[in-house]
Write an enzyme that holds these catalytic residues in place. Structure first.
Site, PDB file in Angstrom:
ATOM      1  CE  LYS A 154      -4.638   7.161  -2.460  1.00  0.00           C
ATOM      2  NZ  LYS A 154      -3.939   6.281  -3.258  1.00  0.00           N
ATOM      3  CG  HIS A 196      -3.503  10.608  -0.765  1.00  0.00           C
ATOM      4  ND1 HIS A 196      -3.847  10.309   0.545  1.00  0.00           N
ATOM      5  CD2 HIS A 196      -2.153  10.173  -0.965  1.00  0.00           C
ATOM      6  CE1 HIS A 196      -3.028   9.224   0.902  1.00  0.00           C
ATOM      7  NE2 HIS A 196      -2.129   9.236  -0.071  1.00  0.00           N
ATOM      8  CG  PHE A 227       6.664   0.723  -2.428  1.00  0.00           C
ATOM      9  CD1 PHE A 227       7.395  -0.543  -2.613  1.00  0.00           C
ATOM     10  CD2 PHE A 227       5.558   0.534  -3.199  1.00  0.00           C
ATOM     11  CE1 PHE A 227       6.859  -1.784  -2.905  1.00  0.00           C
ATOM     12  CE2 PHE A 227       5.086  -0.530  -4.029  1.00  0.00           C
ATOM     13  CZ  PHE A 227       5.771  -1.534  -3.859  1.00  0.00           C
ATOM     14  N   PRO A 284       0.770  -1.375   0.139  1.00  0.00           N
ATOM     15  CG  PRO A 284      -0.078  -0.955   2.166  1.00  0.00           C
ATOM     16  CD  PRO A 284       0.626  -1.964   1.272  1.00  0.00           C
TER      17      PRO A 284
END
Length: 245
Positions: free
Chosen positions: A136, A132, A105, A103
């Protein structure tokens, strides 16, 4: 190691192309975008594919990669329990293939999830806020959903969040993920941010992570690219690669 990128012209995908090209031990083979044939990944003898595409196409991408023995590192979100189960079924027929789905990195984001899981049982109340950019595709974010699930698992023997709210506009208290309230904000100027707010008698704790630039994902993605072939089957999250499990 020969690496391809799905979604290579997207903002994150383009960042991944640059990162692979800059890595001395990796060779960039090809970038594939909407309308391009996935067969280019086979033609270029790609070993590992980085997928930052869209929830609407990621399952088709994974089916192709697994069927063709190409390992996958997936940053695309929108993975429900049903989708995870489907990927596991595909991999059962291809035991040599490896897929890592994460979900998030960004190392800091992964650590913040880990810290939140550790803190969860010490506080009476907890809520998650994810923020966000407005482009998104999904809400809540995969990171927020996973954070909530980890917190809920850690609190499984505790009573639910205290909340006397009895009336209000629908959605005002956020989404419910395994009993944890999750709130999604979409705002121009943001990249990827998350706060986990804990509260108990006389004190609060806030765990916050901010990705200020998409390059924050690069170290985690490249770590996954280098390690995914060592983990046949499905791996969810990069926590095992960081010895956090």
């Amino acid at each position: 190691m020969r690496v391809g990128v799905l979604g290579a012209k997207g903002k994150v995908g383009a960042t991944m192309v640059q990162a692979v090209e800059a890595a001395d031990d990796l060779t960039f083979t090809t970038g594939v975008d909407a309308g391009d044939p996935l067969s280019a990944l086979v033609d270029t003898r790609t070993d590992v594919v980085i997928d930052f595409t869209h929830p609407s196409v990621v399952m088709d991408n994974l089916k192709f990669l697994i069927d063709n023995g190409i390992h996958a590192v997936v940053g695309t979100t929108g993975f429900t329990d049903e989708r995870i189960s489907q990927v596991q079924d595909w991999l059962a027929d291809k035991p040599e293939s490896a897929v890592l789905i994460a979900p998030n990195f960004a190392i800091g984001a992964v650590l913040s999830m880990h810290f939140a899981q550790q803190a969860a049982r010490f506080f009476e109340s907890v809520e998650v806020i994810e923020l966000h950019h407005p482009h998104k595709a999904d809400a809540p974010s995969g990171t927020a959903a996973r954070t909530a699930k980890l917190i809920a698992a850690a609190r499984k023997d505790m009573p639910p969040n205290p909340d006397a709210t009895s009336t209000g506009l629908e959605g005002a208290r956020g989404a419910d993920v395994d009993g944890i309230p999750v709130h999604s904000i979409r705002l121009a100027g943001l990249v990827a941010h998350q706060e986990v707010l804990f509260g108990t008698q006389g004190e609060t704790l806030t765990i916050r992570h901010d990705s200020l630039d998409r390059t924050s994902f690069v170290p985690g993605v490249l770590l996954a690219v280098r390690k995914v072939s060592e983990r046949p089957g499905l791996t969810v999250g990069i926590e095992p690669l960081l010895d956090l499990t």
